[in-house]
Design a protein around this motif. Structure first.
Motif, PDB file in Angstrom:
ATOM      1  N   LEU A 137      16.956-151.358 -33.378  1.00  0.00           N
ATOM      2  CA  LEU A 137      17.208-150.119 -32.645  1.00  0.00           C
ATOM      3  C   LEU A 137      17.104-150.293 -31.136  1.00  0.00           C
ATOM      4  N   SER A 138      16.267-151.215 -30.674  1.00  0.00           N
ATOM      5  CA  SER A 138      16.101-151.371 -29.230  1.00  0.00           C
ATOM      6  C   SER A 138      17.373-151.875 -28.569  1.00  0.00           C
ATOM      7  N   LYS A 139      18.231-152.570 -29.312  1.00  0.00           N
ATOM      8  CA  LYS A 139      19.469-153.106 -28.738  1.00  0.00           C
ATOM      9  C   LYS A 139      20.699-152.273 -29.080  1.00  0.00           C
ATOM     10  N   GLU A 140      20.491-151.170 -29.826  1.00  0.00           N
ATOM     11  CA  GLU A 140      21.597-150.261 -30.090  1.00  0.00           C
ATOM     12  C   GLU A 140      21.739-149.279 -28.930  1.00  0.00           C
ATOM     13  N   LYS A 141      22.975-148.891 -28.625  1.00  0.00           N
ATOM     14  CA  LYS A 141      23.194-147.869 -27.615  1.00  0.00           C
ATOM     15  C   LYS A 141      22.645-146.546 -28.127  1.00  0.00           C
ATOM     16  N   ILE A 142      21.931-145.849 -27.281  1.00  0.00           N
ATOM     17  CA  ILE A 142      21.224-144.640 -27.691  1.00  0.00           C
ATOM     18  C   ILE A 142      22.162-143.597 -28.280  1.00  0.00           C
ATOM     19  N   VAL A 196      12.955-147.875 -26.136  1.00  0.00           N
ATOM     20  CA  VAL A 196      13.469-148.998 -25.345  1.00  0.00           C
ATOM     21  C   VAL A 196      14.974-148.848 -25.134  1.00  0.00           C
ATOM     22  N   SER A 197      15.699-148.417 -26.179  1.00  0.00           N
ATOM     23  CA  SER A 197      17.139-148.207 -26.056  1.00  0.00           C
ATOM     24  C   SER A 197      17.446-147.168 -24.983  1.00  0.00           C
ATOM     25  N   ALA A 198      16.683-146.072 -24.981  1.00  0.00           N
ATOM     26  CA  ALA A 198      16.909-145.020 -23.991  1.00  0.00           C
ATOM     27  C   ALA A 198      16.597-145.499 -22.574  1.00  0.00           C
ATOM     28  N   ILE A 199      15.508-146.230 -22.422  1.00  0.00           N
ATOM     29  CA  ILE A 199      15.132-146.738 -21.097  1.00  0.00           C
ATOM     30  C   ILE A 199      16.171-147.750 -20.605  1.00  0.00           C
ATOM     31  N   SER A 200      16.613-148.631 -21.514  1.00  0.00           N
ATOM     32  CA  SER A 200      17.608-149.641 -21.136  1.00  0.00           C
ATOM     33  C   SER A 200      18.911-148.987 -20.696  1.00  0.00           C
ATOM     34  N   ALA A 201      19.302-147.905 -21.407  1.00  0.00           N
ATOM     35  CA  ALA A 201      20.520-147.192 -21.028  1.00  0.00           C
ATOM     36  C   ALA A 201      20.364-146.546 -19.647  1.00  0.00           C
ATOM     37  N   LYS A 202      19.152-146.090 -19.340  1.00  0.00           N
ATOM     38  CA  LYS A 202      18.905-145.433 -18.057  1.00  0.00           C
ATOM     39  C   LYS A 202      18.974-146.414 -16.900  1.00  0.00           C
ATOM     40  N   VAL A 203      18.367-147.597 -17.072  1.00  0.00           N
ATOM     41  CA  VAL A 203      18.301-148.563 -15.966  1.00  0.00           C
ATOM     42  C   VAL A 203      19.510-149.483 -15.935  1.00  0.00           C
TER      43      VAL A 203
END
Length: 314
Positions: free
Chosen positions: A55-60, A178-185
């Motif tokens: 899930l951490s590497k899936e797009k949110i 993590v997915s949401a944070i990664s998408a944000k940054v």
């Protein structure tokens, strides 16, 4: 149909791993506690790591695709149907009925869902909403009921704390965060030196669950508990026939899905029962033969119905 053939090969792979567990138990490799050790390790360590890694590497936005609505209501309706049938005909105790409901609605979204989503549907991310739904909704509810029915009275505080006791849910929620944070940054925030060992441990979850399931088959015969035979075949029919029909009706007439999205919803609804249900039954020591037989027969019949769906809709 090359995609369908690849999916059938996926079923073959799963069968070989289950057979390996059976042979290991027959040869007494690992001793009498091997099955329990594999179940507990996969429940508390490997499976949460797997959920986080996926899930951490899936797009949110893909995690929360609108198809989750179809998956949710299909599962709920099938679970309710089993509970009604149990009340009318089977009269299983509450804990066993909970295992039966989970057997009816819980999808094998990892070790069968991922290859089918990859080879038939062409998009492995399609199983992500199901992973989230099952770990965030159905698993906490099912395990709370098992807590109540096996341990006696449980306070409201304990029920509210139940999600905090579910390693799978914790791993899933951390992965979503993590997915949401990664998408944000705009970049993946977990360093590879941390992600890689988590991913490596997660890779062991499915083999351990499957081998533990295979070990459980040693020394026992399918349908050994004759009183459960009607319920077992009802579970298989609900899982592999009724749920895909409900998914089609909801997708086509309610959600207005067509083409690839409609096809994906129906195929994923025909996945067999997940081995996690046996893992939960072993964790609470209830309905073990019922869980095992339900998983076994839904897994054996699932390729047939997926092939029929492919022929009709693909």
């Amino acid at each position: 149909m090359p995609g369908l053939l690849s999916a059938m090969e996926g079923f073959c792979v799963i069968g070989i791993v289950i057979a390996t567990g059976y042979i290991a138990a027959r040869m007494r490799i690992g001793g009498p506690t091997a099955q329990m050790v594999l179940n507990r390790f996969s429940f508390f360590v490997s499976s949460p790591c797997l959920m986080f890694a996926i899930l951490s590497k899936e797009k949110i936005f893909e995690i929360f695709h609108s198809s989750i609505i179809v998956a949710f209501f299909s599962a709920v309706l099938v679970g309710v149907v089993f509970l009604i049938l149990n009340k009318l005909f089977f009269h299983l105790k509450a804990a066993d009925a909970t295992i039966g409901a989970l057997n009816s609605l819980y999808l094998n979204s990892n070790n069968i869902g991922l290859p089918i989503a990859t080879y038939i549907l062409g998009n492995p991310a399609l199983v992500a909403p199901i992973l989230v739904m099952q770990q965030a909704v159905f698993t906490p509810i099912g395990l709370t009921v098992l807590d109540v029915t096996t341990k006696g009275k449980v306070s409201a505080k304990e029920i509210l704390k139940q999600p905090l006791h579910q390693p799978l849910l914790i791993g899933s929620l951390l992965g979503i965060a993590v997915s949401a944070i990664s998408a944000k940054v705009g970049w993946f925030v977990v360093p590879s030196c941390i992600y890689d060992p988590i991913d490596m441990i997660g890779d062991s979850a499915v083999p351990m669950i499957l081998m533990a399931f295979g070990m459980s088959l040693h020394g026992t015969k399918p349908l050994q508990d004759k009183s459960n035979i009607p319920a077992v075949f009802t579970v298989a029919a609900l899982k592999n026939i009724v749920m895909p029909i409900i998914a089609f009706l909801l997708s086509y007439f309610v959600m207005g899905f067509r083409g690839a999205t409609l096809y994906a919803c129906v195929v994923l609804a025909a996945l067999p029962t997940g081995q996690n249900v046996y893992n939960y039954a072993a964790r609470y020591n209830v309905g073990l033969s019922f869980a095992r037989d339900g998983i076994l027969f839904s897994t054996l019949s699932s390729p047939i119905f997926i092939a029929i769906i492919a022929a009709l809709l693909s």
